[in-house]
Scaffold this active site. Structure first.
Site, PDB file in Angstrom:
ATOM      1  N   ASN A   1       0.832  -1.181   0.000  1.00 29.02           N
ATOM      2  CA  ASN A   1       0.000   0.000   0.000  1.00 29.02           C
ATOM      3  C   ASN A   1       0.879   1.247   0.000  1.00 29.02           C
ATOM      4  OD1 ASN A   1       0.754   0.500   2.718  1.00 29.02           O
ATOM      5  ND2 ASN A   1      -0.987  -0.658   3.484  1.00 29.02           N
TER       6      ASN A   1
ATOM      7  N   LEU B   1      -3.389   2.142  -3.881  1.00 32.84           N
ATOM      8  CA  LEU B   1      -3.568   3.547  -3.535  1.00 32.84           C
ATOM      9  C   LEU B   1      -4.742   3.727  -2.574  1.00 32.84           C
ATOM     10  CD1 LEU B   1      -3.090   4.965  -7.141  1.00 32.84           C
ATOM     11  CD2 LEU B   1      -1.376   4.799  -5.302  1.00 32.84           C
TER      12      LEU B   1
ATOM     13  N   GLY C   1      -7.575   2.371  -6.164  1.00 28.58           N
ATOM     14  CA  GLY C   1      -6.893   1.950  -7.377  1.00 28.58           C
ATOM     15  C   GLY C   1      -5.496   1.461  -7.047  1.00 28.58           C
TER      16      GLY C   1
ATOM     17  N   ASP D   1     -17.524  -0.159   4.534  1.00 26.89           N
ATOM     18  CA  ASP D   1     -16.556  -0.530   5.572  1.00 26.89           C
ATOM     19  C   ASP D   1     -15.272  -0.962   4.865  1.00 26.89           C
ATOM     20  OD1 ASP D   1     -15.150  -1.538   7.735  1.00 26.89           O
ATOM     21  OD2 ASP D   1     -16.547  -3.166   8.150  1.00 26.89           O
TER      22      ASP D   1
ATOM     23  N   GLY E   1      -7.359  -4.175   2.020  1.00 30.14           N
ATOM     24  CA  GLY E   1      -5.951  -4.457   1.696  1.00 30.14           C
ATOM     25  C   GLY E   1      -5.670  -5.938   1.613  1.00 30.14           C
ATOM     26  N   ASP E   2      -6.245  -6.703   2.526  1.00 26.43           N
ATOM     27  CA  ASP E   2      -6.064  -8.156   2.495  1.00 26.43           C
ATOM     28  C   ASP E   2      -6.714  -8.760   1.248  1.00 26.43           C
ATOM     29  OD1 ASP E   2      -4.665  -8.087   4.875  1.00 26.43           O
ATOM     30  OD2 ASP E   2      -6.412  -8.601   6.101  1.00 26.43           O
TER      31      ASP E   2
ATOM     32  N   ALA F   1     -14.921  -5.536  -1.813  1.00 24.29           N
ATOM     33  CA  ALA F   1     -14.897  -5.890  -0.385  1.00 24.29           C
ATOM     34  C   ALA F   1     -15.382  -4.759   0.504  1.00 24.29           C
ATOM     35  CB  ALA F   1     -13.481  -6.313   0.028  1.00 24.29           C
TER      36      ALA F   1
ATOM     37  N   GLY G   1     -17.559  -5.819   7.608  1.00 21.69           N
ATOM     38  CA  GLY G   1     -16.648  -6.876   8.023  1.00 21.69           C
ATOM     39  C   GLY G   1     -15.646  -7.163   6.918  1.00 21.69           C
TER      40      GLY G   1
END
Length: 131
Positions: A1, A38, A42, A63, A68-69, A99, A104
């Site tokens: 990231n 980003l 993106g 949320d 990132g995961d 996501a 969650g």
């Protein structure tokens, strides 16, 4: 990231252009491909001499937990499945974007067919980043 790329590159990574600069620098240091997620959802991806900006999809975030995961996991799986780095990056962006539309982390993760459809749309919008 972006914050991790900033720490590795030693300069701010707060625009597409500065992310592209960091990606190139990380490649010169021996890392390939380089994909920087980003803050807008993106990413900038550098591989085999090309640096692309893959824009985020148009989603309404609810949320951001787990985005990132989702990005990292789907990016890695797409590479392992033999997709090109640009395709894998689009899949990662699509997974992260989808996501954030639910609550969650794992419960909000999208189905593969949803990721594939959005990834194709995002890949069509990907643009080279000039120096």
């Amino acid at each position: 990231n972006a914050p991790e790329a900033e720490a590795l590159a030693g300069h701010p990574v707060d625009t597409v252009e500065t992310a592209a600069r960091a990606a190139r620098e990380l490649q010169w240091a021996g890392t390939a491909p380089v994909c920087i997620k980003l803050n807008d959802g993106g990413c900038v991806m550098a591989s085999a001499g090309e640096v692309l900006h893959i824009p985020p999809g148009k989603v309404e975030p609810v949320d951001t937990t787990g985005a990132g995961d989702a990005f990292t996991g789907v990016f890695a799986i797409a590479l392992l499945e033999g997709r090109t780095p640009r395709e894998a990056a689009a899949w990662g962006v699509a997974a992260a974007n989808l996501a954030v539309t639910g609550y969650g982390s794992q419960p909000a993760y999208p189905e593969r067919v949803q990721v594939a459809a959005l990834a194709q749309e995002l890949l069509a919008k990907a643009r080279p980043v000039d120096e």
